[in-house]
Design an enzyme around this catalytic site. Structure first.
Site, PDB file in Angstrom:
ATOM      1  N   GLU A 178      -6.236  -9.184 -12.168  1.00 52.08           N
ATOM      2  CA  GLU A 178      -7.574  -9.459 -11.866  1.00 52.08           C
ATOM      3  C   GLU A 178      -7.682  -9.057 -10.358  1.00 52.08           C
ATOM      4  O   GLU A 178      -7.456  -9.745  -9.387  1.00 52.08           O
ATOM      5  CB  GLU A 178      -7.806 -11.174 -11.731  1.00 52.08           C
ATOM      6  N   CYS A 232     -14.998 -11.657  -5.072  1.00 48.25           N
ATOM      7  CA  CYS A 232     -14.571 -10.183  -5.990  1.00 48.25           C
ATOM      8  C   CYS A 232     -15.717  -9.693  -6.603  1.00 48.25           C
ATOM      9  O   CYS A 232     -15.981  -8.525  -6.951  1.00 48.25           O
ATOM     10  CB  CYS A 232     -13.429 -10.329  -6.923  1.00 48.25           C
TER      11      CYS A 232
HETATM   12  P1  NAD Z   1      -3.587  -9.104  -1.764  1.00 48.31           P
HETATM   13  O1  NAD Z   1      -3.502  -8.079  -2.826  1.00 48.31           O
HETATM   14  O2  NAD Z   1      -3.396  -8.475  -0.368  1.00 48.31           O
HETATM   15  O3  NAD Z   1      -2.682 -10.529  -1.951  1.00 48.31           O
HETATM   16  C1  NAD Z   1      -2.968 -11.248  -3.119  1.00 48.31           C
HETATM   17  C2  NAD Z   1      -1.700 -11.993  -3.208  1.00 48.31           C
HETATM   18  O4  NAD Z   1      -0.560 -10.975  -3.726  1.00 48.31           O
HETATM   19  C3  NAD Z   1      -1.203 -12.792  -1.918  1.00 48.31           C
HETATM   20  O5  NAD Z   1      -0.496 -14.108  -2.483  1.00 48.31           O
HETATM   21  C4  NAD Z   1       0.000 -11.934  -1.556  1.00 48.31           C
HETATM   22  O6  NAD Z   1       1.009 -12.381  -0.727  1.00 48.31           O
HETATM   23  C5  NAD Z   1       0.547 -11.306  -2.650  1.00 48.31           C
HETATM   24  N1  NAD Z   1       1.441 -10.169  -2.496  1.00 48.31           N
HETATM   25  C6  NAD Z   1       0.894  -9.148  -1.513  1.00 48.31           C
HETATM   26  N2  NAD Z   1       1.713  -7.862  -1.660  1.00 48.31           N
HETATM   27  C7  NAD Z   1       2.622  -8.347  -2.791  1.00 48.31           C
HETATM   28  C8  NAD Z   1       3.711  -7.568  -3.319  1.00 48.31           C
HETATM   29  N3  NAD Z   1       4.072  -6.155  -3.058  1.00 48.31           N
HETATM   30  N4  NAD Z   1       4.120  -8.154  -4.409  1.00 48.31           N
HETATM   31  C9  NAD Z   1       3.875  -9.449  -4.858  1.00 48.31           C
HETATM   32  N5  NAD Z   1       2.963  -9.990  -4.366  1.00 48.31           N
HETATM   33  C10 NAD Z   1       2.349  -9.626  -3.250  1.00 48.31           C
HETATM   34  O7  NAD Z   1      -4.992  -9.508  -1.900  1.00 48.31           O
HETATM   35  P2  NAD Z   1      -6.064 -10.562  -0.933  1.00 48.31           P
HETATM   36  O8  NAD Z   1      -6.325  -9.869   0.240  1.00 48.31           O
HETATM   37  O9  NAD Z   1      -5.398 -11.960  -0.950  1.00 48.31           O
HETATM   38  O10 NAD Z   1      -7.132 -10.723  -1.965  1.00 48.31           O
HETATM   39  C11 NAD Z   1      -8.345 -10.041  -1.763  1.00 48.31           C
HETATM   40  C12 NAD Z   1      -8.604  -9.183  -2.956  1.00 48.31           C
HETATM   41  O11 NAD Z   1      -8.222 -10.058  -4.134  1.00 48.31           O
HETATM   42  C13 NAD Z   1      -9.839  -8.211  -2.983  1.00 48.31           C
HETATM   43  O12 NAD Z   1      -9.600  -7.277  -3.411  1.00 48.31           O
HETATM   44  C14 NAD Z   1     -10.542  -9.214  -4.242  1.00 48.31           C
HETATM   45  O13 NAD Z   1     -11.448  -8.460  -4.888  1.00 48.31           O
HETATM   46  C15 NAD Z   1      -9.548  -9.636  -5.229  1.00 48.31           C
HETATM   47  N6  NAD Z   1      -9.828 -10.881  -6.244  1.00 48.31           N
HETATM   48  C16 NAD Z   1     -10.099 -10.295  -7.248  1.00 48.31           C
HETATM   49  C17 NAD Z   1     -10.526 -11.469  -8.203  1.00 48.31           C
HETATM   50  C18 NAD Z   1     -10.767 -11.284  -9.587  1.00 48.31           C
HETATM   51  O14 NAD Z   1     -10.792 -12.326 -10.491  1.00 48.31           O
HETATM   52  N7  NAD Z   1     -11.009  -9.845  -9.958  1.00 48.31           N
HETATM   53  C19 NAD Z   1     -10.729 -12.592  -7.644  1.00 48.31           C
HETATM   54  C20 NAD Z   1     -10.732 -12.954  -6.100  1.00 48.31           C
HETATM   55  C21 NAD Z   1     -10.064 -11.961  -5.331  1.00 48.31           C
END
Ligand code: NAD
Length: 505
Positions: A234, A268
């Site tokens: 997502e 998002c």
């Molecule tokens: P992010 O990808 O930086 O981090 C998300 C999670 O992934 C965190 O828990 C982080 O620690 C973990 N993570 C980071 N690198 C990783 C790796 N290499 N392997 C495994 N885990 C890892 O995203 P964010 O900044 O926390 O969230 C914002 C983003 O999320 C925006 O792009 C937003 O649009 C998206 N989002 C999407 C939805 C949806 O339902 N489509 C909902 C909310 C947010």
């Protein structure tokens, strides 16, 4: 020595809590524990599993204010948004699955073609094992709890790694699990950041549910694919809002302001691009500015949650201003200082070479662009790499359906914003770079289930017609195939006589 994690309020910097980080070395042990818990949990009846989920619902209803306060402290959100958009959706999805899960997970009988006369067919749903849920910081509670609850209902054990940006939410979820006496290790929370996330993905999950950025989603998808681990991603969005000249202008303006600025734009499904028909562009902008100026910081808009996101927003706004965009509300990024409270911004004179049009901004910024024809609006709306949600505004229902059907997006709303994600009956997820897979609705349990398709024969007949020996069968089977796919009457006669004979041979 383990690292001490310290959680601070995003806007005030005040320390909220501190505790120990989960180390990467602990990951194998967590999966072992999750595996053992899975044996126990998957053998409980659905009714028993749901009884624990119902306890979560009552806990949330009984402790609403405390939970809202914790969400606000972790994120800087305003209370109304923590209640309606982070807590309430969890209660809602629980209520939905309490009622629907037995039907969704029950054996599904499907028809069996006449060619297989005597047999029956069905699908069964079994849990997968250990589900790894990795969640982001913008709705840290619901984006953790909904997949966790869905995976638990389907009979899986879960390891949750919440975002390191809002780490107290992980503690809150652990506390809830303790308070309702969820059996040990059925849900484990791993506290830490990217490196821990990576270690968990490289561990032994049976399924991965990820919500977050496109960049991380891509890495996880690649890693999971190597080992054929099923995953749901997502990811981000750049949602367009198309406003036609025959739309209710007042409603569209109110919708745009809320859709772009709720949760300070850190959604998002935020309205990140507004396309307005040129005949109403001027009036629409005037009204947008008027409504946006009425918003109160701290009451209608909370603070940003993550300072890194502030840098991205700043970069996008500056890039737009450098390329000739006009800022109609809010202040120039150079004047933002250290504050995490950013006034809502409306931008015009926006062109398609600006980051504000092509990349996810995830902040309180609304670029407004004029269009002339329906085709142009559709082309512009579809012009990014994203496809999470979109909205179409017109009083002409036929036009609304026509335009909506041409948008390449996982979900869409007509004369509204964001709301499609809030109906638990509707599957949710993106297309293109916005992700793959769906949750909520029936899909929300199926993604955490191993579906098995079964065909059953009473086991009395000596053999099937297509089994050995083949001698003298070709012509008869050929006649049968022709009749089966063209002449039903002839087939019925053949079925009565021919198949019996063929089977005896
Ligand atoms: P992010 O990808 O930086 O981090 C998300 C999670 O992934 C965190 O828990 C982080 O620690 C973990 N993570 C980071 N690198 C990783 C790796 N290499 N392997 C495994 N885990 C890892 O995203 P964010 O900044 O926390 O969230 C914002 C983003 O999320 C925006 O792009 C937003 O649009 C998206 N989002 C999407 C939805 C949806 O339902 N489509 C909902 C909310 C947010």
């Amino acid at each position: 020595m383990k690292n001490v994690l310290v959680a601070k309020h995003p806007a005030t910097g005040e320390t909220i809590d501190q505790w120990l980080e989960t180390e990467a070395q602990q990951v194998p042990d967590m999966y072992d524990k999750a595996s053992a818990a899975f044996q126990y949990w998957s053998n409980r009846s659905l009714e028993t599993r749901l009884s624990f989920i119902t306890k979560i619902k009552h806990h949330l209803l009984d402790n609403m204010d405390e939970i809202v306060d914790e969400i606000c402290a972790a994120t800087g959100k305003v209370k109304t948004e923590a209640l309606t958009a982070d807590l309430m959706p969890v209660i809602d999805i629980i209520q939905y699955y309490e009622k629907r899960a037995p039907r969704i997970l029950k054996r599904k009988r499907v028809s069996t073609p006449l060619l297989f006369v005597g047999k029956s067919s069905y699908m069964d749903y079994f849990p997968l094992g250990t589900v790894l849920v990795i969640s982001p910081w913008n709705y840290p509670f619901q984006l953790s709890m909904i997949p966790v609850i869905s995976a638990l209902i389907a009979g899986n054990s879960v390891i949750l790694k919440p975002s390191e940006v809002t780490p107290t939410i992980g503690l809150l979820i652990e506390k809830i699990a303790r308070e309702i006496n969820l059996p040990k290790n059925v849900l484990q929370v791993a506290h830490g950041g990217k490196e821990l996330g990576k270690a968990l993905v490289s561990g032994t999950p049976d399924s991965i549910f990820f919500t977050g950025s496109v960049e991380t989603g891509r890495k996880i998808g690649v890693e999971a694919s190597k080992r054929f681990i099923p995953y749901t991603l997502e990811l981000g969005g750049k949602d367009p809002m198309i406003v036609f000249e025959d739309a209710s202008l007042k409603r569209a303006v109110h919708g745009a302001v809320w859709g772009a600025f709720t949760n300070a734009g850190q959604v998002c499904m935020s309205i990140e691009r507004v396309y307005v028909q040129s005949s109403i562009h001027g009036e629409f902008i005037d009204r947008l500015v008027e409504e946006t100026k009425k918003l109160k910081m701290g009451e209608d808009l909370g603070s940003l949650t993550f300072s890194h996101q502030k840098d991205i927003i700043k970069d996008h706004v500056k890039d737009a201003l450098d390329k000739g965009a006009l800022l109609l509300t809010g202040s120039h990024p150079d004047d933002w200082g250290e504050s995490m409270y950013i006034e809502p911004m409306i931008l015009t004179n926006v062109t398609e070479d600006m980051k504000i049009v092509t990349e996810e901004t995830f902040g309180p910024v609304m670029p407004v662009i004029a269009f002339t024809t329906e085709e142009e609006a559709i082309q512009k709306a579809n012009s990014t790499d994203f496809g999470l949600n979109a909205s179409v505004w017109t009083k002409d229902s036929t036009k609304a359906d026509r335009v909506t059907s041409k948008l390449i997006t996982g979900s869409a709303v007509i004369n509204d914003v964001l709301v499609s994600v809030a109906n638990p009956h509707l599957p949710f997820g993106g297309v293109k770079s916005s992700g793959t897979g769906r949750y909520h609705g029936d899909d929300g349990l199926y993604i955490f289930s191993r579906q098995m398709s079964v065909m059953k024969d009473p086991g009395i007949k000596q053999r099937e017609i297509n089994w050995y020996p083949y001698e003298n069968k070709y012509g008869k089977i050929r006649t049968l195939i022709k009749a089966y796919f063209s002449n039903k009457k002839q087939l019925a006669a053949l079925m009565r006589s021919g198949i019996k004979q063929l089977r005896k041979k």
